[in-house]
Write an enzyme that holds these catalytic residues in place. Structure first.
Site, PDB file in Angstrom:
ATOM      1  N   ASP A  24     -30.643  16.692  18.773  1.00  0.00           N
ATOM      2  CA  ASP A  24     -29.928  15.490  18.354  1.00  0.00           C
ATOM      3  C   ASP A  24     -30.883  14.422  17.808  1.00  0.00           C
ATOM      4  OD1 ASP A  24     -27.723  13.981  17.952  1.00  0.00           O
ATOM      5  OD2 ASP A  24     -27.531  13.312  20.017  1.00  0.00           O
ATOM      6  N   HIS A  79     -31.977  16.507   8.741  1.00  0.00           N
ATOM      7  CA  HIS A  79     -31.758  17.910   9.098  1.00  0.00           C
ATOM      8  C   HIS A  79     -32.885  18.792   8.555  1.00  0.00           C
ATOM      9  CE1 HIS A  79     -28.010  16.653  10.649  1.00  0.00           C
ATOM     10  NE2 HIS A  79     -27.398  16.494   9.493  1.00  0.00           N
ATOM     11  N   LEU A 119     -40.044  36.688  22.472  1.00  0.00           N
ATOM     12  CA  LEU A 119     -39.164  35.536  22.712  1.00  0.00           C
ATOM     13  C   LEU A 119     -37.790  35.866  22.142  1.00  0.00           C
ATOM     14  CD1 LEU A 119     -38.830  32.412  23.394  1.00  0.00           C
ATOM     15  CD2 LEU A 119     -39.398  31.999  21.004  1.00  0.00           C
TER      16      LEU A 119
END
Ligand code: FPP
Length: 225
Positions: free
Chosen positions: A2, A19, A113
């Site tokens: 956020d 973004h 991962l």
């Protein structure tokens, strides 16, 4: 993840620039997680509620997603990162869906991962979807309602084969969970940082992990001794 919009506004830039910058923080965080020995990293990239944003911003977010998939795919393969995508993918446009499918296919089997990307994801929708799947099985006579317990229910969620998250990091200082994995975070440790997502670095990630390591997790029990 956020704070992209506020990061951009403070610089007099359009929200889309935030973004785009946020993609760099994704790279930072993936590298940091790998170094810290994190096994599973889940990033909330686009919520079901985000579909209500202006078309131009949705378009920009999909552009960022496609460019992430194109730019990062081979890096992630090399780093042995497996990408999975969780959410209502049938709502994506064909091009974005193809980009997402490609990165998932290419990175399958990465064992260092697991990177879950939540795209067009909402926890309430995920839970309702699970309830629908179970109801269908009951209707078809395949399942006895008495068999529906927490474990059985969890098997219908996107995270069916994954452990619950240990640590939830929320950037930009908001104290809410915003429809993120409501079922799975029942006992997650929360860490809230004022840092806007585009400014989030691996040092911020390490600080969150160090903070987590000092927590005493009781899962509703009392600790012996
Ligand atoms: C929330 O900030 C962030 C988003 C809705 C998008 C997150 C997406 C990225 C960081 C793009 C890169 C991600 C991947 C996985 C390729 P906000 O727009 O709500 O910010 P604000 O609260 O400051 O307005």
């Amino acid at each position: 993840m956020d704070g992209n919009g506020r990061w951009a506004r403070e610089r007099g830039l359009p929200r889309e620039a935030g973004h785009l910058e946020g993609m760099k923080a994704v790279r930072e965080t993936v590298e940091g997680a790998g170094r810290a020995g994190v096994g599973i990293l889940t990033l909330f990239a686009f919520s079901t509620e985000n579909w209500k944003r202006p078309a131009r911003e949705i378009g920009a977010l999909m552009d960022v997603l496609r460019s992430f998939a194109a730019r990062e795919c081979e890096n992630l393969v090399r780093e042995r990162v497996e990408v999975r995508v969780l959410g209502e993918l049938d709502r994506l446009d064909a091009e974005s869906l193809a980009a997402v499918r490609r990165i998932v296919d290419r990175t399958r089997g990465g064992d260092r991962l697991l990177l879950n990307l939540l795209i067009s994801y909402g926890a309430r929708e995920e839970i309702a979807r699970a309830a629908r799947a179970l109801a269908r099985e009951v209707r078809e006579g395949l399942l006895d309602p008495a068999e529906i317990d927490v474990r059985r229910f969890a098997r219908e969620l996107y995270t069916r084969d994954l452990p619950d998250p240990d640590l939830l990091i929320r950037t930009s200082g908001e104290h809410r969970v915003s429809n993120f994995m409501l079922w799975q975070i029942a006992y997650a440790e929360l860490y809230i940082t004022p840092v806007y997502w585009p400014d989030f670095t691996r040092e911020n990630l390490f600080a969150a992990i160090l903070d987590y390591q000092r927590r005493e997790r009781r899962f509703g029990r009392v600790l012996a001794g």
